[in-house]
Design an enzyme around this catalytic site. Structure first.
Site, mmCIF file in Angstrom:
data_model
loop_
_atom_site.group_PDB
_atom_site.id
_atom_site.type_symbol
_atom_site.label_atom_id
_atom_site.label_comp_id
_atom_site.label_asym_id
_atom_site.label_seq_id
_atom_site.Cartn_x
_atom_site.Cartn_y
_atom_site.Cartn_z
ATOM 1 N N CYS A 1 -23.194 22.008 89.227
ATOM 2 C CA CYS A 1 -22.571 23.284 89.579
ATOM 3 C C CYS A 1 -22.491 24.219 88.360
ATOM 4 C CB CYS A 1 -21.226 23.028 90.252
ATOM 5 S SG CYS A 1 -20.757 24.385 91.330
ATOM 6 N N GLU B 1 -19.772 13.953 91.879
ATOM 7 C CA GLU B 1 -18.634 13.160 91.381
ATOM 8 C C GLU B 1 -17.431 13.210 92.320
ATOM 9 O OE1 GLU B 1 -19.438 16.142 90.442
ATOM 10 O OE2 GLU B 1 -17.611 17.297 90.040
ATOM 11 N N HIS C 1 -21.367 18.801 93.790
ATOM 12 C CA HIS C 1 -20.476 17.949 92.981
ATOM 13 C C HIS C 1 -20.608 16.495 93.417
ATOM 14 C CE1 HIS C 1 -17.984 21.001 90.897
ATOM 15 N NE2 HIS C 1 -18.343 21.753 91.923
HETATM 16 N N1 GLN Z 1 -18.723 29.517 90.957
HETATM 17 C C1 GLN Z 1 -18.719 28.873 89.690
HETATM 18 C C2 GLN Z 1 -19.525 29.657 88.650
HETATM 19 O O1 GLN Z 1 -20.267 30.516 89.013
HETATM 20 C C3 GLN Z 1 -19.259 27.450 89.767
HETATM 21 C C4 GLN Z 1 -18.418 26.640 90.720
HETATM 22 C C5 GLN Z 1 -18.356 25.183 90.434
HETATM 23 O O2 GLN Z 1 -18.733 24.695 89.344
HETATM 24 N N2 GLN Z 1 -17.839 24.465 91.381
HETATM 25 O O3 GLN Z 1 -19.409 29.418 87.500
#
Ligand code: GLN
Length: 191
Positions: free
Chosen positions: A75, A167, A165
């Site tokens: 992410c 995890e 994610h």
């Molecule tokens: N929306 C976040 C970003 O752009 C990332 C979200 C996340 O890591 N769950 O940094």
């Protein structure tokens, strides 16, 4: 193997648990000197603007740009690994991809999807939280998984990045793949 989790922000404990379930040693990384002790590094999710700010503050930007360590970004971790971010400058320049942040729309802030991930498994549950997607893949980066038209997992040599994610579920197969395929291979190549 010893796998670090960048411990500036995000779901550090959950990643450490997946490393241990995979049969390896997990280390929370708070200082650049600790990068010497590990064979691979996980960059957790969170908020990528904050993550970049903290990485600048603690010297991780230069250290990781120069590092050959295998890395796995989830992410926000994927966002900081990208060479190109839509509307912003790339940060670590590890994965030759263009990422789009917050790309699944407001109504679907968070959702789960069953993913077929090439080389890992056909039935991985992906938890997406204000997730980015990979808008373009360049050079040697290969697509491992998509949700509809949107690419959500890529690998380029020793670098792995996913929009979701892993995890946050009990299933540690993505982390295990990173360690036992990517980190193990990179370690052998170095010898
Ligand atoms: N929306 C976040 C970003 O752009 C990332 C979200 C996340 O890591 N769950 O940094």
């Amino acid at each position: 193997m010893k796998i670090g989790v960048l411990a500036l922000q995000g779901a550090v404990r959950e990643h450490l648990k997946h490393i241990e379930l995979s049969g390896h040693e997990g280390i929370a990384i708070k200082h650049v000197e600790q990068l010497e002790e590990i064979d691979g590094l996980i960059l957790p999710g969170g908020e990528s603007t904050t993550l970049r700010r903290l990485m600048n503050l603690y010297g991780f930007k230069e250290a990781l740009q120069q590092s050959e360590l295998p890395m796995f970004g989830t992410c926000a971790g994927l966002i900081v690994m990208a060479k190109d971010i839509v509307g912003e400058e790339g940060y670590l320049n590890k994965l030759d991809i263009t990422v789009q942040r917050n790309s699944f729309g407001r109504q679907v802030d968070s959702f789960e999807s069953h993913l077929n991930i090439t080389g890992i498994a056909e039935d991985i549950e992906g938890v997406f939280i204000r997730a980015p997607h990979i808008a373009q893949v360049h050079g040697n980066a290969t697509i491992l998984s998509s949700v509809g038209e949107k690419i959500v997992a890529v690998q380029e040599g020793r670098y792995l990045g996913v929009s979701f994610h892993p995890e946050l579920t009990e299933d540690y197969r993505v982390t295990q793949y990173f360690i036992e395929h990517i980190v193990a291979k990179a370690t052998i190549e170095q010898v």
